[in-house]
Design a protein around this motif. Structure first.
Motif, PDB file in Angstrom:
ATOM      1  N   VAL A 169       0.823  -1.207   0.000  1.00 53.72           N
ATOM      2  CA  VAL A 169       0.000   0.000   0.000  1.00 53.72           C
ATOM      3  C   VAL A 169       0.859   1.258   0.000  1.00 53.72           C
ATOM      4  O   VAL A 169       0.474   2.290  -0.536  1.00 53.72           O
ATOM      5  CB  VAL A 169      -0.960   0.013   1.219  1.00 53.72           C
ATOM      6  N   GLY A 170       2.053   1.151   0.568  1.00 53.63           N
ATOM      7  CA  GLY A 170       2.877   2.331   0.755  1.00 53.63           C
ATOM      8  C   GLY A 170       2.548   2.988   2.081  1.00 53.63           C
ATOM      9  O   GLY A 170       1.885   2.412   2.943  1.00 53.63           O
ATOM     10  N   GLY A 171       2.980   4.212   2.240  1.00 51.04           N
ATOM     11  CA  GLY A 171       2.756   4.929   3.491  1.00 51.04           C
ATOM     12  C   GLY A 171       1.708   6.006   3.349  1.00 51.04           C
ATOM     13  O   GLY A 171       0.785   5.928   2.527  1.00 51.04           O
ATOM     14  N   PHE A 172       1.860   7.040   4.160  1.00 50.34           N
ATOM     15  CA  PHE A 172       0.913   8.150   4.165  1.00 50.34           C
ATOM     16  C   PHE A 172       1.139   9.028   2.939  1.00 50.34           C
ATOM     17  O   PHE A 172       2.272   9.352   2.596  1.00 50.34           O
ATOM     18  CB  PHE A 172       1.107   8.980   5.440  1.00 50.34           C
ATOM     19  N   ILE A 173       0.051   9.439   2.291  1.00 50.89           N
ATOM     20  CA  ILE A 173       0.158  10.382   1.177  1.00 50.89           C
ATOM     21  C   ILE A 173      -0.264  11.785   1.606  1.00 50.89           C
ATOM     22  O   ILE A 173      -0.059  12.750   0.874  1.00 50.89           O
ATOM     23  CB  ILE A 173      -0.657   9.925  -0.047  1.00 50.89           C
ATOM     24  N   LEU A 174      -0.902  11.899   2.775  1.00 56.08           N
ATOM     25  CA  LEU A 174      -1.155  13.187   3.410  1.00 56.08           C
ATOM     26  C   LEU A 174      -0.281  13.248   4.649  1.00 56.08           C
ATOM     27  O   LEU A 174      -0.093  12.243   5.329  1.00 56.08           O
ATOM     28  CB  LEU A 174      -2.623  13.335   3.818  1.00 56.08           C
ATOM     29  N   THR A 175       0.232  14.404   4.972  1.00 55.20           N
ATOM     30  CA  THR A 175       1.050  14.502   6.179  1.00 55.20           C
ATOM     31  C   THR A 175       0.251  14.964   7.379  1.00 55.20           C
ATOM     32  O   THR A 175       0.675  14.800   8.510  1.00 55.20           O
ATOM     33  CB  THR A 175       2.268  15.413   5.942  1.00 55.20           C
ATOM     34  N   ARG A 176      -0.922  15.558   7.147  1.00 59.75           N
ATOM     35  CA  ARG A 176      -1.823  15.973   8.218  1.00 59.75           C
ATOM     36  C   ARG A 176      -3.225  16.134   7.650  1.00 59.75           C
ATOM     37  O   ARG A 176      -3.463  15.752   6.510  1.00 59.75           O
ATOM     38  CB  ARG A 176      -1.340  17.272   8.868  1.00 59.75           C
ATOM     39  N   LEU A 177      -4.143  16.653   8.448  1.00 59.94           N
ATOM     40  CA  LEU A 177      -5.534  16.821   8.026  1.00 59.94           C
ATOM     41  C   LEU A 177      -6.185  15.496   7.645  1.00 59.94           C
ATOM     42  O   LEU A 177      -6.606  15.277   6.515  1.00 59.94           O
ATOM     43  CB  LEU A 177      -5.657  17.815   6.865  1.00 59.94           C
ATOM     44  N   GLY A 178      -6.259  14.570   8.620  1.00 58.92           N
ATOM     45  CA  GLY A 178      -6.937  13.292   8.402  1.00 58.92           C
ATOM     46  C   GLY A 178      -6.101  12.252   7.716  1.00 58.92           C
ATOM     47  O   GLY A 178      -6.627  11.313   7.109  1.00 58.92           O
ATOM     48  N   GLU A 179      -4.770  12.363   7.854  1.00 57.17           N
ATOM     49  CA  GLU A 179      -3.882  11.443   7.138  1.00 57.17           C
ATOM     50  C   GLU A 179      -4.058  10.001   7.582  1.00 57.17           C
ATOM     51  O   GLU A 179      -3.907   9.073   6.778  1.00 57.17           O
ATOM     52  CB  GLU A 179      -2.415  11.882   7.308  1.00 57.17           C
ATOM     53  N   ASP A 180      -4.393   9.764   8.855  1.00 58.62           N
ATOM     54  CA  ASP A 180      -4.541   8.389   9.330  1.00 58.62           C
ATOM     55  C   ASP A 180      -5.804   7.735   8.776  1.00 58.62           C
ATOM     56  O   ASP A 180      -5.795   6.550   8.420  1.00 58.62           O
ATOM     57  CB  ASP A 180      -4.518   8.336  10.861  1.00 58.62           C
ATOM     58  N   ILE A 181      -6.892   8.501   8.674  1.00 56.58           N
ATOM     59  CA  ILE A 181      -8.123   7.950   8.116  1.00 56.58           C
ATOM     60  C   ILE A 181      -7.947   7.634   6.640  1.00 56.58           C
ATOM     61  O   ILE A 181      -8.351   6.569   6.153  1.00 56.58           O
ATOM     62  CB  ILE A 181      -9.297   8.935   8.333  1.00 56.58           C
ATOM     63  N   GLU A 182      -7.320   8.563   5.916  1.00 57.44           N
ATOM     64  CA  GLU A 182      -7.069   8.329   4.485  1.00 57.44           C
ATOM     65  C   GLU A 182      -6.237   7.067   4.284  1.00 57.44           C
ATOM     66  O   GLU A 182      -6.518   6.261   3.390  1.00 57.44           O
ATOM     67  CB  GLU A 182      -6.359   9.554   3.887  1.00 57.44           C
ATOM     68  N   TYR A 183      -5.219   6.890   5.124  1.00 59.04           N
ATOM     69  CA  TYR A 183      -4.343   5.723   5.009  1.00 59.04           C
ATOM     70  C   TYR A 183      -5.118   4.430   5.264  1.00 59.04           C
ATOM     71  O   TYR A 183      -4.990   3.459   4.517  1.00 59.04           O
ATOM     72  CB  TYR A 183      -3.179   5.867   5.979  1.00 59.04           C
ATOM     73  N   SER A 184      -5.933   4.421   6.298  1.00 60.18           N
ATOM     74  CA  SER A 184      -6.669   3.198   6.624  1.00 60.18           C
ATOM     75  C   SER A 184      -7.708   2.866   5.557  1.00 60.18           C
ATOM     76  O   SER A 184      -7.992   1.685   5.296  1.00 60.18           O
ATOM     77  CB  SER A 184      -7.326   3.320   8.005  1.00 60.18           C
ATOM     78  N   ILE A 185      -8.263   3.881   4.898  1.00 62.86           N
ATOM     79  CA  ILE A 185      -9.207   3.618   3.805  1.00 62.86           C
ATOM     80  C   ILE A 185      -8.487   2.913   2.659  1.00 62.86           C
ATOM     81  O   ILE A 185      -8.995   1.940   2.081  1.00 62.86           O
ATOM     82  CB  ILE A 185      -9.851   4.929   3.311  1.00 62.86           C
ATOM     83  N   ARG A 186      -7.271   3.366   2.331  1.00 58.93           N
ATOM     84  CA  ARG A 186      -6.505   2.696   1.267  1.00 58.93           C
ATOM     85  C   ARG A 186      -6.123   1.273   1.654  1.00 58.93           C
ATOM     86  O   ARG A 186      -6.099   0.368   0.808  1.00 58.93           O
ATOM     87  CB  ARG A 186      -5.255   3.509   0.936  1.00 58.93           C
TER      88      ARG A 186
END
Length: 322
Positions: A169-186
Motif C-alpha cells: 500500500v505504501g505509506g501516508f500520502i497526506l502529512t496531516r488533516l486526516g492522514e490516518d483515516i485516508e491511510y486506513s481507507i486505502r
C-alpha cells in the motif's frame, strides 16, 4: 514477532522522555524504537540517548514535513514485522505489546488500532478532555468502540500496520488533516484486514489546556472535509452532529436575546444534555471537578469541530475552493 515502534516528534522533549520510560517496562521485549525528530528547534537527542542501554532505540533528525511523512521516514528504516505508531504524548501500559502480539496471532490482522484512556497522573483538565474524546455523549464515543460506525479506521496515536501493508500500500500520502483515516481507507481498499484491539489501550495526554484543545478539534473538523474530498462516501451523518450542535448553540443564544418565550425550551434541552455529560463523567472519573470540566471540554470539542467542519465545508464543498 518483532515490532518497530515509530514515534514522530516535534518540539516535545519532555513527552518523549515519559513515553520511552514506559517502553522500558514492556513485558514483551522483541521491539525497536525509532524516534523521528521532524525539524524541531528544541530537539530531544540528548534525552533519547539516555535510553541507549535500556532500549533498542534509534534517533533520526529530518527537515520538518509533518507527522505523516515522518512516519513514512520511520517505515523506510524499520526492520520489524509489524510497525506500531504512537503519538509522542502517549504513555504505554507495560503489557501493551504482549496484548497486541497475542491478538495478532489469533485474529490475523494486517492493521489495527486501539483505544485511549486517561492515566491517573493526568491533570483534571486532561482527564476531562480524555472523557470528551471517548464519551458516548459526544462523537468521541465512536473512536475506540467495538460498535463503531461503518469501517473501522485506526487513529495514528495508537495504530499498527504489517510490513506487507507497507510494501503493497505504501505509506501516508497526506502529512496531516486526516492522514490516518485516508491511510486506513486505502488499506481497506487493498483487501487487508483491519480491526480494533480493545485491550490495546494507551494513555493519551492530548492537550494540556482548553485553548490547545480548541485548536486541535478545529483542525479535526477541517480534516473531515479533507477526507471527504478524497473519499466522498466516508462523510457520514454522524460527522454533521458537531456542526448541528454548534448551530443549535448559536440559535439558542439568539433566541434568548430576541425571542425569550421560546428560549425556555432550548435552554432546557441544553441543560439536560450537559447534565447527562456531568453525571456520566462523575460516574466514570469519580471526581466532581472532572465532571464539571467535562462539560466545558465537551462544549469545546463539539463547537471547535463544528466550526472547523463548517468552515471547510463552505469553502471547499460549497464554493469549490482548493
Amino acid at each position: 514477532m518483532f515490532f518497530s515502534i515509530i514515534i514522530p516528534l516535534y518540539n516535545r522533549p519532555q513527552e518523549i522522555d515519559e513515553l520511552l520510560t514506559t517502553l522500558t517496562r514492556q513485558t514483551y521485549t522483541q521491539f525497536e524504537v525509532l524516534v523521528i525528530e521532524d525539524g524541531s528547534v528544541n530537539d530531544a537527542k540528548a534525552i533519547v540517548d539516555k535510553y541507549a542501554n535500556s532500549l533498542d532505540v534509534k534517533y533520526f533528525f529530518k527537515p520538518n514535513e509533518g507527522q505523516g511523512f515522518s512516519r513514512n521516514y520511520g517505515f523506510e528504516r524499520a526492520k520489524g514485522d509489524f510497525f506500531v505508531i504512537f503519538d509522542s504524548d502517549c504513555l504505554i501500559p507495560e503489557d501493551y505489546l504482549e496484548i497486541v502480539k497475542d491478538y495478532l496471532f489469533e485474529h490475523k490482522l494486517d492493521a489495527y488500532g486501539g483505544p485511549d484512556a486517561a492515566h491517573q497522573s493526568f491533570t483534571p483538565v486532561q482527564k476531562a478532555i480524555s472523557y470528551a474524546m471517548t464519551s458516548p455523549f459526544t462523537t468521541g464515543g465512536i473512536r475506540g468502540n467495538k460498535k463503531h460506525i461503518g469501517q473501522f479506521h485506526p487513529r495514528s496515536f495508537n495504530m499498527g500496520v504489517s510490513r506487507e501493508v507497507w510494501e503493497k500500500v505504501g505509506g501516508f500520502i497526506l502529512t496531516r488533516l486526516g492522514e490516518d483515516i485516508e491511510y486506513s481507507i486505502r488499506i481497506h481498499e487493498h483487501g487487508f484486514k483491519i480491526g480494533l484491539i480493545p485491550a490495546a489501550r494507551v494513555f493519551h495526554k492530548r492537550r494540556t489546556s482548553f485553548s490547545q484543545f480548541y485548536k486541535q478539534l478545529h483542525f479535526f473538523g477541517r480534516a473531515r472535509i479533507n477526507i471527504y474530498k478524497h473519499f466522498p462516501s466516508e462523510l457520514k451523518l454522524v460527522h454533521f452532529f458537531p456542526a448541528a450542535f454548534t448551530c443549535a448553540v448559536i440559535f439558542t443564544v439568539l433566541i434568548n436575546i430576541f425571542y425569550w418565550p421560546l428560549a425556555f425550551i432550548c435552554n432546557f434541552v441544553m441543560l439536560i444534555y450537559f447534565m447527562l455529560i456531568f453525571f456520566h463523567s462523575w460516574q466514570v472519573n469519580k471526581s466532581l471537578k472532572v465532571a464539571f470540566l467535562s462539560i466545558i471540554a465537551a462544549f469545546i470539542q463539539l463547537t471547535a469541530y463544528g466550526l472547523g467542519f463548517m468552515q471547510d465545508f463552505i469553502k471547499r464543498v460549497v464554493f469549490k475552493q482548493q
